[in-house]
Motif scaffolding. Structure first.
Motif, short mmCIF file in Angstrom:
data_model
loop_
_atom_site.label_atom_id
_atom_site.label_comp_id
_atom_site.label_asym_id
_atom_site.label_seq_id
_atom_site.Cartn_x
_atom_site.Cartn_y
_atom_site.Cartn_z
N THR A 103 0.85 -1.20 0.00
CA THR A 103 0.00 0.00 0.00
C THR A 103 0.88 1.24 0.00
N ASP A 129 -2.15 -0.95 -3.65
CA ASP A 129 -3.17 0.08 -3.57
C ASP A 129 -2.49 1.39 -3.21
N ASP A 131 -3.09 5.06 -0.94
CA ASP A 131 -3.85 5.84 0.04
C ASP A 131 -3.11 7.14 0.31
N HIS A 165 -16.88 3.88 -0.60
CA HIS A 165 -17.28 2.98 0.46
C HIS A 165 -18.44 2.12 -0.05
N TYR A 173 -10.55 6.99 2.06
CA TYR A 173 -9.10 6.82 1.97
C TYR A 173 -8.54 6.40 3.33
N TYR A 207 -11.24 6.21 6.23
CA TYR A 207 -11.85 5.00 6.78
C TYR A 207 -11.06 4.46 7.96
N TRP A 359 -6.72 -1.12 2.90
CA TRP A 359 -8.18 -1.15 2.73
C TRP A 359 -8.74 -2.53 3.08
N TYR A 362 -9.06 -2.87 6.83
CA TYR A 362 -10.26 -2.21 7.33
C TYR A 362 -11.49 -3.10 7.15
N GLN A 389 -12.14 -2.83 -5.59
CA GLN A 389 -11.69 -1.66 -4.85
C GLN A 389 -11.63 -0.43 -5.75
#
Length: 391
Positions: A103, A129, A131, A165, A173, A207, A359, A362, A389
């Protein structure tokens, strides 16, 4: 004789004071008590038939400009990541058939479209990913809000990064604060300026926060090895020092931000001067590559949702473009780590490891709590782990 009776207690007291001073120099007094006197902790049942699922996320404070590196050289670092990562790690899979995930928490203050366009291709190929990372100082609530909203929208609408979301449909994010100073937590007031940062993050779509642990920085909080919810306390800095633990069946507090911490433990095998423990803070850097000895300490930290102790969250952090770090992260030491994970699973099928993004972590927390937002299959068969995603 009477002299020794006086001298020995004096030496003991002096030694204790000296030892305490040494620990304070590393700011261990902020968290060491929490480690040895924990609350609300659980351990997996001692049952060989009970599997342990370990979710491994590498959260990179990804700063290609290294503060002031010229853009062409920074672009070379980004391209190196995008070219070498698939070549090195494509042959590795976790028990679900997923490739190692990375990430990239990209700094708002180093934004250049070319960097993000390149990372987008890497992420779309299934390797990770993006963020948000942010360095700021002497800021205001309005200034912070503007920075987050502008950068969030730029990443989503221009680059096709971040995500909506699955329930609220808002752009969301994950967040890592620059220089660890979340919620104006540095004792000197450096590198932030906004006491009510948690509320602003929540309101702009954050998030979860992944800043911690920050030890040995004085920004380190007393809550360690935890997944918990924190909220702003008016007039108080470092509001995330304490909070409410995430728990199966427990509803999160209103207006609270989820905090997902990485492991933080004293490392007695690597002592300073033979008597002071080193700090295992889950940081990957050139002189501290991932090893199975370190992995055992990360697992021992037991970061989990209360009521789900056999799901362990191992959130690691790094600065992937720093000199030395990049050579380790894109080199034989990281390759060896992935090989050793596979070897351990082969020897013990109850040891089940999963490569995840921030993510994903989470979503796993929400699934453990009972607020199912994913279609995760833990059983270990190759499959699509998560719903899409991408926006």
């Amino acid at each position: 004789m009477w002299f020794l009776l006086i001298l020995i207690p004096v030496l003991l007291i002096f030694g204790m004071v000296l030892y305490g001073y040494a620990l304070r120099r590393k700011n261990m007094h902020y968290w060491l008590g929490s480690y040895y006197f924990p609350t609300d902790r659980e351990t997996p049942q001692d049952n060989s038939d009970e599997p342990i699922d370990l979710f491994i996320a590498i959260c990179d404070h990804y700063e290609p400009q290294r503060g002031n590196l010229p853009k062409p050289q920074a672009m070379e670092l980004v391209n190196r990541w995008c070219e070498q990562y698939p070549k090195l790690f494509d042959r590795f899979e976790d028990i679900n058939g997923r490739k190692p995930q990375h990430t990239f928490f990209f700094p708002q203050d180093e934004y250049q479209p070319e960097y993000l366009d390149a990372l987008k291709i890497l992420c779309d190929a299934g390797y990770g990913d993006v963020d948000i990372h942010l360095h700021h100082r002497d800021d205001t609530p309005a200034g912070l809000t503007e920075k987050l909203i502008t950068f969030r929208d730029e990443l989503f609408h221009r680059h096709g990064l971040l995500r909506r979301h699955p329930i609220t449909e808002e752009i969301v994010y994950g967040f890592i604060h620059g220089n660890w100073s979340l919620c104006n937590s540095h004792p000197g007031g450096y590198d932030c300026g906004v006491d009510q940062e948690l509320s602003i993050l929540k309101e702009t779509g954050c998030y979860a926060d992944f800043t911690l642990p920050s030890a040995p920085s004085p920004t380190q909080v007393c809550t360690i090895n935890s997944i918990y919810y924190a909220w702003d306390r008016p007039g108080i800095t470092k509001s995330h020092d304490t909070g409410q633990r995430s728990k199966v069946g427990r509803k999160p507090p209103e207006d609270a931000l989820l905090m997902i911490q990485g492991p933080l433990v004293p490392d007695w095998k690597n002592r300073k001067l033979g008597i002071f423990p080193s700090i295992e803070n889950s940081d990957l850097h050139g002189n501290r590559p991932p090893t199975m000895d370190r992995f055992d300490l990360w697992q021992k930290a037991n970061v989990h949702v209360l009521g789900k102790p056999n799901w362990k969250f191992i959130k690691l952090h790094t600065h992937g473009c720093k000199e030395g770090n990049i050579d380790m992260l894109l080199g034989p030491e990281m390759v060896k780590f992935h090989e050793q994970l596979a070897e351990r699973h082969a020897k013990n099928p109850q040891f089940r490891y999963h490569y995840v993004t921030a993510w994903d972590m989470y979503q796993l927390v929400k699934q453990a709590e009972g607020n199912v937002e994913t279609k995760l299959k833990i059983a270990g068969q190759p499959n699509q782990l998560f719903t899409s995603q991408s926006p």
